[in-house]
Scaffold this active site. Structure first.
Site, short mmCIF file in Angstrom:
data_model
loop_
_atom_site.label_atom_id
_atom_site.label_comp_id
_atom_site.label_asym_id
_atom_site.label_seq_id
_atom_site.Cartn_x
_atom_site.Cartn_y
_atom_site.Cartn_z
N HIS A 1 12.61 10.88 52.17
CA HIS A 1 13.97 10.88 51.42
C HIS A 1 14.60 9.49 51.51
O HIS A 1 14.54 8.59 52.10
CB HIS A 1 14.87 11.98 52.40
CG HIS A 1 15.22 11.63 53.58
ND1 HIS A 1 16.18 10.93 53.99
CD2 HIS A 1 14.63 12.20 54.85
CE1 HIS A 1 16.52 10.77 55.44
NE2 HIS A 1 15.52 11.55 55.81
N CYS B 1 11.46 11.79 60.05
CA CYS B 1 11.40 11.48 58.38
C CYS B 1 11.18 10.33 57.99
O CYS B 1 11.35 9.06 58.83
CB CYS B 1 12.76 11.97 57.78
SG CYS B 1 13.00 13.46 57.99
#
Length: 153
Positions: A63, A79
Protein backbone atom coordinates in the site's frame (compact mmCIF):
# COMPACT_ATOMS: atom_id res chain seq x y z
CA UNK A 1 9.43 -6.24 5.32
CA UNK A 2 8.24 -5.19 8.74
CA UNK A 3 9.88 -4.09 11.95
CA UNK A 4 11.35 -6.55 14.45
CA UNK A 5 8.72 -9.14 15.31
CA UNK A 6 6.71 -8.50 12.14
CA UNK A 7 9.10 -9.67 9.48
CA UNK A 8 7.87 -12.41 7.20
CA UNK A 9 8.74 -14.16 3.99
CA UNK A 10 6.68 -16.24 1.64
CA UNK A 11 4.54 -16.32 -1.44
CA UNK A 12 1.08 -14.78 -1.62
CA UNK A 13 -1.24 -13.69 -4.39
CA UNK A 14 -2.96 -10.35 -4.74
CA UNK A 15 -6.55 -11.19 -3.85
CA UNK A 16 -8.07 -7.72 -3.97
CA UNK A 17 -7.19 -4.19 -5.01
CA UNK A 18 -8.66 -0.96 -3.65
CA UNK A 19 -8.30 2.74 -4.47
CA UNK A 20 -8.16 5.05 -1.43
CA UNK A 21 -9.05 2.12 0.88
CA UNK A 22 -10.69 2.46 4.29
CA UNK A 23 -8.62 1.28 7.26
CA UNK A 24 -9.78 -0.82 10.21
CA UNK A 25 -6.83 -1.49 12.54
CA UNK A 26 -6.80 -5.10 13.79
CA UNK A 27 -7.60 -5.77 17.45
CA UNK A 28 -3.99 -6.70 18.18
CA UNK A 29 -2.78 -3.36 16.88
CA UNK A 30 -5.35 -1.46 18.96
CA UNK A 31 -4.26 -3.41 22.05
CA UNK A 32 -0.64 -2.28 21.45
CA UNK A 33 -1.63 1.24 20.41
CA UNK A 34 -4.92 2.16 22.13
CA UNK A 35 -4.76 5.74 20.79
CA UNK A 36 -5.51 4.49 17.24
CA UNK A 37 -8.85 5.23 15.62
CA UNK A 38 -11.13 2.22 15.19
CA UNK A 39 -11.92 3.23 11.59
CA UNK A 40 -10.46 5.64 9.10
CA UNK A 41 -12.10 6.46 5.78
CA UNK A 42 -9.93 6.33 2.69
CA UNK A 43 -8.25 9.55 1.64
CA UNK A 44 -4.94 11.43 1.75
CA UNK A 45 -4.65 11.16 5.57
CA UNK A 46 -5.30 7.40 5.65
CA UNK A 47 -2.27 5.22 6.48
CA UNK A 48 -3.00 2.89 3.52
CA UNK A 49 -2.42 5.76 1.11
CA UNK A 50 -3.72 6.01 -2.43
CA UNK A 51 -3.91 2.30 -3.29
CA UNK A 52 -3.79 -1.07 -1.56
CA UNK A 53 -3.26 -4.57 -2.88
CA UNK A 54 -4.35 -7.24 -0.41
CA UNK A 55 -2.09 -10.29 -0.05
CA UNK A 56 -3.88 -13.64 0.21
CA UNK A 57 -6.10 -14.08 3.24
CA UNK A 58 -3.58 -12.26 5.46
CA UNK A 59 -3.97 -8.70 6.75
CA UNK A 60 -0.78 -7.77 4.90
CA UNK A 61 -0.97 -5.35 1.99
CA UNK A 62 1.18 -3.56 -0.49
CA UNK A 63 0.00 0.00 0.00
CA UNK A 64 0.84 3.66 -0.24
CA UNK A 65 1.72 5.83 2.71
CA UNK A 66 1.12 9.35 3.92
CA UNK A 67 4.50 9.14 5.68
CA UNK A 68 7.07 8.66 2.91
CA UNK A 69 9.95 9.16 5.37
CA UNK A 70 9.14 5.73 6.88
CA UNK A 71 9.81 3.82 3.64
CA UNK A 72 12.84 1.57 4.02
CA UNK A 73 13.01 2.11 7.78
CA UNK A 74 11.51 -1.25 8.84
CA UNK A 75 8.68 0.30 10.88
CA UNK A 76 5.60 -1.41 9.41
CA UNK A 77 3.67 -4.21 11.06
CA UNK A 78 4.31 -6.43 8.06
CA UNK A 79 2.84 -4.44 5.20
CA UNK A 80 4.88 -3.29 2.22
CA UNK A 81 4.74 0.51 2.04
CA UNK A 82 5.43 2.49 -1.10
CA UNK A 83 5.27 6.10 -2.20
CA UNK A 84 1.71 6.87 -3.32
CA UNK A 85 2.82 7.56 -6.89
CA UNK A 86 4.74 4.26 -7.00
CA UNK A 87 1.94 2.15 -5.54
CA UNK A 88 -0.52 3.80 -7.96
CA UNK A 89 1.73 2.84 -10.88
CA UNK A 90 2.08 -0.75 -9.62
CA UNK A 91 -1.68 -0.94 -8.95
CA UNK A 92 -2.37 -0.05 -12.59
CA UNK A 93 0.03 -2.75 -13.84
CA UNK A 94 -0.81 -5.81 -11.75
CA UNK A 95 -3.94 -7.93 -11.74
CA UNK A 96 -5.74 -9.78 -8.98
CA UNK A 97 -4.02 -13.18 -8.86
CA UNK A 98 -0.51 -11.77 -9.39
CA UNK A 99 2.09 -13.76 -7.42
CA UNK A 100 4.03 -11.79 -4.80
CA UNK A 101 7.27 -13.20 -3.40
CA UNK A 102 8.61 -11.69 -0.16
CA UNK A 103 12.23 -12.67 0.33
CA UNK A 104 14.29 -12.56 3.54
CA UNK A 105 16.63 -9.67 4.04
CA UNK A 106 17.72 -6.96 6.37
CA UNK A 107 18.19 -3.23 6.30
CA UNK A 108 20.88 -1.96 3.96
CA UNK A 109 24.17 -1.17 5.71
CA UNK A 110 24.01 2.15 7.53
CA UNK A 111 20.20 2.29 7.46
CA UNK A 112 18.71 3.50 10.71
CA UNK A 113 15.42 2.09 11.95
CA UNK A 114 12.73 4.25 13.54
CA UNK A 115 12.30 4.28 17.30
CA UNK A 116 9.47 2.19 18.69
CA UNK A 117 8.82 4.58 21.60
CA UNK A 118 5.36 6.17 21.63
CA UNK A 119 4.95 9.91 21.32
CA UNK A 120 3.18 11.11 24.52
CA UNK A 121 -0.25 12.58 23.86
CA UNK A 122 -0.09 11.84 20.14
CA UNK A 123 -2.86 10.11 18.24
CA UNK A 124 -3.27 8.96 14.70
CA UNK A 125 -3.02 6.11 12.22
CA UNK A 126 -0.30 3.52 11.91
CA UNK A 127 0.56 0.77 9.43
CA UNK A 128 -1.41 -2.46 9.31
CA UNK A 129 -0.68 -5.16 11.89
CA UNK A 130 -0.55 -8.91 11.54
CA UNK A 131 -3.86 -10.31 12.75
CA UNK A 132 -3.47 -13.93 11.71
CA UNK A 133 0.27 -14.05 12.35
CA UNK A 134 3.17 -13.83 9.94
CA UNK A 135 3.27 -15.96 6.84
CA UNK A 136 6.79 -17.34 7.18
CA UNK A 137 8.22 -15.92 10.40
CA UNK A 138 7.38 -15.91 14.05
CA UNK A 139 5.36 -13.47 16.12
CA UNK A 140 6.90 -12.00 19.30
CA UNK A 141 5.06 -12.21 22.60
CA UNK A 142 5.64 -8.52 23.42
CA UNK A 143 5.81 -5.79 20.79
CA UNK A 144 6.37 -2.13 21.69
CA UNK A 145 4.04 0.35 19.97
CA UNK A 146 5.08 2.39 16.96
CA UNK A 147 5.31 6.15 17.38
CA UNK A 148 2.17 8.03 16.39
CA UNK A 149 2.46 9.40 12.86
CA UNK A 150 2.47 13.09 12.09
CA UNK A 151 -0.07 14.40 9.61
CA UNK A 152 1.17 17.24 7.44
CA UNK A 153 -1.53 19.41 5.88
Amino acid sequence: VGRDGFTWTGVQKITRKAEWPDWHPPTEMIERQPYLPRFMAGGPGNPLGARAMYLGSTVYRIHGTNQPSTIGKFVSSGCIGMLNEDVSDLFDRVKVGTRVVVMPGGPPPGTATASAAPVPGAAGPAPMAAQAGPVGGTQPTVVPPLPAPVTVR
